[in-house]
Design a protein around this motif. Sequence first.
Motif, PDB file in Angstrom:
ATOM      1  N   VAL A 277       1.253  -3.676 -27.687  1.00  0.00           N
ATOM      2  CA  VAL A 277       1.321  -3.045 -26.571  1.00  0.00           C
ATOM      3  C   VAL A 277       0.451  -3.826 -25.529  1.00  0.00           C
ATOM      4  O   VAL A 277      -0.369  -4.239 -25.962  1.00  0.00           O
ATOM      5  CB  VAL A 277       0.431  -1.551 -26.732  1.00  0.00           C
TER       6      VAL A 277
ATOM      7  N   ARG B 229       4.731   5.165 -33.371  1.00  0.00           N
ATOM      8  CA  ARG B 229       5.300   4.274 -31.912  1.00  0.00           C
ATOM      9  C   ARG B 229       5.006   2.679 -32.092  1.00  0.00           C
ATOM     10  O   ARG B 229       5.517   1.739 -32.232  1.00  0.00           O
ATOM     11  CB  ARG B 229       5.167   4.557 -30.744  1.00  0.00           C
TER      12      ARG B 229
ATOM     13  N   TRP C 221       3.209   7.391 -22.010  1.00  0.00           N
ATOM     14  CA  TRP C 221       3.646   6.181 -22.716  1.00  0.00           C
ATOM     15  C   TRP C 221       4.864   5.701 -21.711  1.00  0.00           C
ATOM     16  O   TRP C 221       6.170   6.152 -21.288  1.00  0.00           O
ATOM     17  CB  TRP C 221       4.769   6.574 -23.880  1.00  0.00           C
TER      18      TRP C 221
ATOM     19  N   THR D  69       7.742   2.591 -20.763  1.00  0.00           N
ATOM     20  CA  THR D  69       8.469   1.251 -21.392  1.00  0.00           C
ATOM     21  C   THR D  69       9.139   0.845 -20.420  1.00  0.00           C
ATOM     22  O   THR D  69       9.625   1.332 -19.092  1.00  0.00           O
ATOM     23  CB  THR D  69       9.559   2.066 -22.229  1.00  0.00           C
TER      24      THR D  69
ATOM     25  N   HIS E 204       5.317  -2.010 -23.481  1.00  0.00           N
ATOM     26  CA  HIS E 204       4.991  -0.674 -23.493  1.00  0.00           C
ATOM     27  C   HIS E 204       3.346  -0.871 -22.804  1.00  0.00           C
ATOM     28  O   HIS E 204       2.644  -1.679 -23.213  1.00  0.00           O
ATOM     29  CB  HIS E 204       5.034  -0.125 -24.906  1.00  0.00           C
TER      30      HIS E 204
END
Length: 360
Positions: A59, A48, A16, A18, A27
């Motif tokens: 995302v 999330r 993941w 960020t 993300h």
Amino acid sequence: MFTVEMLPAQRGDCLWLTYGEGDERHHVLVDAGPQDTIGTLVPELERRIAALPGRTNRVELLVVTHVDADHVQGVVSLLSDPRRLRLFRDVWFNGYRHLLPGPTPPDDLLGGLDGERLTQTLLTDPGRWNRAFRGGPVALPDEAPPPVVRLPGGLRLTVIGPRPSTLERLAPEWAKACAAAGIVPGEGAPITKRSWRRTDLLGLDVDALAAAPYRRDTSRANAAGISLVAEYDGRRLLLLGDAPVEEVVAGLDRLGPGPHAFDAVKMSHHGSRRNTSPARLERVRARTWLVSTDGAVFGHPDPEALARVVVTQRRPTFVLNHVGPSVLDWVEGAGERWRVKAPRRRRDGTYGAGVVHRLA
């Protein structure tokens, strides 16, 4: 800020990423682990993604590096409901169509089984499949510099593999893995394992939930249940038990053409998506909708059922006798489009159980 988190994917990968500052964080998800962690890791990813703002493109990118089970199976589960695909701005995944040169693979080329399962979802919105590469393979060209893609927010990604020849060599193994399952190339493959399937949308998009296809309740026991209209002192209460739509509509039609006004409706089957349909709601007008369940076992009420009420009724109030995970989003999201009446919240943040609603 730029971080990479390696989530607990046991023998697999789930990363993941960020990047960005303050409220402008973005993300990227890379792989989602094997089937062994679908029960733990996929819900964490769902949590999330649901917490991110917006209805679509929450995302920036989902990268499925390859079709090995410990990288792709969690993705297959995460995207098992095709409506979730729009939460990702782009999905990089080299499917069977990308293995050989030319616009169309030969007829005898079959994709790997898990790859075909993912393909079935991606084909529902092909514009999000390798979008940065106009639907072509994510690969390092033989006669050109490495492709560079800059994502919203400034993350720069340079593709340094695989080479086209490497993709081509994968074709026989992919075909062998899927031939035994009888998968037809280009058509994708269904998910047969119930434990892999995910059906809840991530976060509240009421209009999208309300538009989900309706599938009726086929339980004979539910159909044989007693439904009632209770009236007193000018107030009317509709009590539906677990009755399927067809039974309720038939009964309401006996009362007249409708729509029929009630002060409150006890939602059928604890708010199941299979028992609250547009056809039923066309015949009912009510401000208050009673939901009797703690959400245990079946996760009721289904968000599709509540959303159908919101889009067809005028600022309804949902009265809940329990507040569990299945309704927390609805409690916290109450406001302009709907209201909620629930048991009293304790000082520790938990809720009591049971509620009294006065009609007269």
